[in-house]
Scaffold this motif. Structure first.
Motif, short mmCIF file in Angstrom:
data_model
loop_
_atom_site.label_atom_id
_atom_site.label_comp_id
_atom_site.label_asym_id
_atom_site.label_seq_id
_atom_site.Cartn_x
_atom_site.Cartn_y
_atom_site.Cartn_z
N ALA A 138 39.62 56.20 64.67
CA ALA A 138 39.42 54.84 65.17
C ALA A 138 40.56 53.90 64.79
N TRP A 139 41.20 54.11 63.67
CA TRP A 139 42.16 53.12 63.19
C TRP A 139 43.62 53.49 63.45
N VAL A 140 43.89 54.70 64.00
CA VAL A 140 45.27 55.08 64.28
C VAL A 140 45.29 56.09 65.43
#
Length: 86
Positions: A25-27
């Motif tokens: 989700a974050w990268v």
């Protein structure tokens, strides 16, 4: 950065960009892979440039007058930048 490090970065980047299909989700692993591939390509190019510039030789000649005999002496030194064995 050496030639081997550039190759390793490029291979890891290619694996992340083309072979890993994990969603985080974050990268974005695809973008990280492309960034590593670019960094690896730059490292490979720099490694090749450094290898080719190491082989250059600088020859310096100095003329001296020997104070004891008064004769002219020519000294020649060879310098290979980056070569640890000289």
């Amino acid at each position: 950065m050496s030639l081997g490090t550039g190759i390793v970065l490029f291979v890891i980047g290619a694996i992340l960009a083309f072979a890993v299909h994990v969603q985080v989700a974050w990268v974005s692993l695809t973008v990280v892979g492309y960034i590593l591939m670019v960094a690896g390509a730059v490292g490979i190019i720099l490694g090749i440039v450094l290898i080719t510039t190491r082989r250059r030789q600088t020859v310096v000649q100095h003329d001296y007058v020997d104070p004891a005999s008064g004769e002219r002496v020519r000294r020649s030194t060879t310098d290979r930048p980056g070569d640890p064995y000289v």
